[in-house]
Enzyme design. Structure first.
Site, mmCIF file in Angstrom:
data_model
loop_
_atom_site.group_PDB
_atom_site.id
_atom_site.type_symbol
_atom_site.label_atom_id
_atom_site.label_comp_id
_atom_site.label_asym_id
_atom_site.label_seq_id
_atom_site.Cartn_x
_atom_site.Cartn_y
_atom_site.Cartn_z
ATOM 1 N N HIS A 126 -0.601 -15.064 48.659
ATOM 2 C CA HIS A 126 -0.826 -16.271 47.853
ATOM 3 C C HIS A 126 -2.208 -16.893 47.988
ATOM 4 C CE1 HIS A 126 3.294 -16.110 46.657
ATOM 5 N NE2 HIS A 126 3.252 -17.278 46.051
ATOM 6 N N LYS A 139 15.361 -15.749 50.941
ATOM 7 C CA LYS A 139 14.570 -16.978 51.027
ATOM 8 C C LYS A 139 15.361 -18.091 51.709
ATOM 9 C CE LYS A 139 11.604 -20.288 49.147
ATOM 10 N NZ LYS A 139 10.844 -20.858 48.070
ATOM 11 N N GLU A 142 7.911 -25.412 57.042
ATOM 12 C CA GLU A 142 6.762 -24.504 57.178
ATOM 13 C C GLU A 142 5.921 -24.752 58.424
ATOM 14 O OE1 GLU A 142 4.972 -23.255 53.380
ATOM 15 O OE2 GLU A 142 3.075 -23.207 54.471
ATOM 16 N N LYS A 192 10.484 -27.271 48.341
ATOM 17 C CA LYS A 192 9.058 -27.585 48.182
ATOM 18 C C LYS A 192 8.880 -28.209 46.799
ATOM 19 C CE LYS A 192 6.254 -24.497 50.992
ATOM 20 N NZ LYS A 192 5.287 -23.380 50.959
ATOM 21 N N HIS A 199 -3.742 -17.707 44.512
ATOM 22 C CA HIS A 199 -4.098 -19.077 44.103
ATOM 23 C C HIS A 199 -5.581 -19.173 43.747
ATOM 24 C CE1 HIS A 199 -0.462 -21.205 46.174
ATOM 25 N NE2 HIS A 199 -0.190 -20.811 44.957
ATOM 26 N N ARG A 212 12.581 -43.915 47.279
ATOM 27 C CA ARG A 212 12.471 -43.129 48.533
ATOM 28 C C ARG A 212 13.451 -41.964 48.590
ATOM 29 N NH1 ARG A 212 12.178 -48.401 50.709
ATOM 30 N NH2 ARG A 212 10.027 -48.984 51.121
ATOM 31 N N HIS A 249 1.466 -17.349 37.220
ATOM 32 C CA HIS A 249 1.392 -17.421 38.691
ATOM 33 C C HIS A 249 1.844 -16.098 39.330
ATOM 34 C CE1 HIS A 249 1.734 -18.843 42.762
ATOM 35 N NE2 HIS A 249 3.009 -18.504 42.790
ATOM 36 N N GLU A 251 7.183 -12.744 42.965
ATOM 37 C CA GLU A 251 7.842 -13.297 44.161
ATOM 38 C C GLU A 251 8.886 -12.312 44.699
ATOM 39 O OE1 GLU A 251 6.539 -15.816 45.550
ATOM 40 O OE2 GLU A 251 5.380 -16.731 43.928
ATOM 41 N N ARG A 269 8.175 -19.924 57.896
ATOM 42 C CA ARG A 269 8.090 -20.036 56.428
ATOM 43 C C ARG A 269 6.700 -19.676 55.896
ATOM 44 N NH1 ARG A 269 10.782 -24.703 52.567
ATOM 45 N NH2 ARG A 269 10.058 -23.807 50.610
ATOM 46 N N ASN A 305 3.891 -17.246 52.140
ATOM 47 C CA ASN A 305 2.574 -17.363 51.493
ATOM 48 C C ASN A 305 1.909 -16.004 51.341
ATOM 49 O OD1 ASN A 305 2.621 -20.200 51.296
ATOM 50 N ND2 ASN A 305 2.084 -20.370 53.467
HETATM 51 N N1 GLY Z 1 7.072 -20.467 47.631
HETATM 52 C C1 GLY Z 1 6.896 -20.463 49.019
HETATM 53 C C2 GLY Z 1 7.827 -21.345 49.756
HETATM 54 O O1 GLY Z 1 8.767 -21.847 49.200
HETATM 55 O O2 GLY Z 1 7.626 -21.585 50.921
#
Ligand code: GLY
Length: 359
Positions: free
Chosen positions: A240, A219, A229, A138, A244, A116, A255, A180, A233, A237
């Site tokens: 993206h 960031k 998010e 993430k 994607h 956990r 990517h 990015e 946040r 995206n």
């Molecule tokens: N790569 C997008 C984020 O970390 O929210």
């Protein structure tokens, strides 16, 4: 040296240190807090750097995955968890993920799941991983044809970003990171001005070493304000959804290259549907196309549109939600009907590929 701390509402603290030589100093100090350390990397990175780093931790177990985005799967995750169980790690152990975004995402998820949750230290070795994927907690693997479908939010205890890793990066990896970096530039007026002023040396190592801490700081602030998010946040995206969709359709580019193309497409959508500032958006597109060396060959728009329909951000299968750039430092969430999006994608693809700008 630049150092940032993200303290989220869930009281997790993530310390990010960006400095040349950080692995000889801060990493050693951080690992001194742990009785058990487990290294995770991919074959390429471990050959280049891992042996040297691992030498100081000779007894620490190591698990190496095959390199490549195609291996970002539940199977790779389960193999890593099996190796952690075999090493009989306890809850006080620390997993060190040494590598690019794939290693970081899988390693972070394994650390979140094992017992956990155990601590994780991220050592990002690519430009993309330093400015984006290692920061912010993430973690994920791809599943059922959807990117990052299985994952968790869990902040790494530390991120150690050493800009000297760029010295060995091939141009394609640099382009990947620029995806990015330019995305952050589309969200921050200061970063945009910096990139625009240096647009003739976007891939220059010295420029990148200067711009990476600025990107991490940007960031880190977004994540500090919205770690999971729920709102802000979502801005990360930007570009993206389309990126994607193309990436899942053919997967021939990296990517970040798809992100660069995705930003161009979504800037075009912003001009049509979000009252975007055409002059600014043309500059943003120019930055992306400069980083790419021209718009690459992309798969058929109708196939990509079908995949965009599955995007996690959509509230219903009949719509596609895009995070589009609109003005310097400003973005908007734009919801389009599926048919509108699919037709627009085809038109924009034709605009950029019919004019001979393919590389
Ligand atoms: N790569 C997008 C984020 O970390 O929210």
């Amino acid at each position: 040296m630049k150092s940032f701390v993200i303290r989220t509402k869930t009281a997790e603290e993530s310390r990010i240190v960006c400095r040349a030589g950080v692995l000889r100093t801060a990493l050693v100090r951080a690992l001194g807090d742990y009785k058990e350390v487990f290294f995770f990397s991919d074959r390429n990175v471990w050959e280049l750097y891992g042996r040297k780093i691992g030498r100081a931790y000779r007894d620490a177990p190591v698990h190496i995955m095959p390199a490549g985005e195609a291996n970002k799967t539940p199977e790779t995750l389960l193999k890593l968890l099996a190796a952690m169980a075999e090493a009989q790690l306890h809850r006080g152990a620390c997993l060190v993920a040494l590598g690019g975004g794939v290693v970081g995402d899988i390693g972070g998820l394994a650390a979140a799941l094992y017992m956990r949750g155990i601590d994780c230290i991220q050592i990002p070795t690519t430009l993309l991983a330093q400015v984006d994927s290692s920061v912010g907690g993430k973690t994920a693997v791809d599943f059922a044809g959807v990117k990052n479908l299985i994952g968790a939010f869990r902040q790494p205890r530390y991120v150690f970003a050493d800009p000297t890793f760029f010295a060995t990066l091939p141009p394609r990896e640099v382009r990947c990171g620029l995806g990015e970096i330019i995305k952050h530039g589309a969200l921050s007026a200061e970063l945009f001005d910096l990139l625009w002023a240096h647009r003739s040396r976007l891939a220059d190592g010295e420029f990148l070493a200067a711009v990476v801490p600025e990107n991490i700081a940007f960031k880190a602030e977004v994540v500090r304000r919205d770690a999971t998010e729920k709102g802000l946040r979502k801005c990360l995206n930007l570009g993206h959804t389309t990126a994607h969709a193309f990436e899942l359709t053919d997967g021939k580019l990296s990517h970040g290259e798809y992100v660069l193309a995705g930003i161009v497409f979504e800037a075009e959508f912003a001009k049509r549907y979000a009252d975007g500032d055409a002059e600014y958006l043309a500059k943003l597109e120019e930055l992306c196309l400069t980083a790419l060396g021209g718009m690459p060959a992309l798969p058929p728009a109708k196939d990509a549109a079908r995949l965009a329909r599955l995007d996690k951000k959509n509230a219903s299968p009949d719509e596609v939600v895009l995070t589009v750039p609109v003005r310097k430092g400003e973005y908007r969430l734009l919801t389009l009907g599926y048919d509108e999006y699919a037709a627009g994608l085809e038109e924009i693809r034709n605009k950029f590929t019919a004019g001979g700008v393919q590389c």
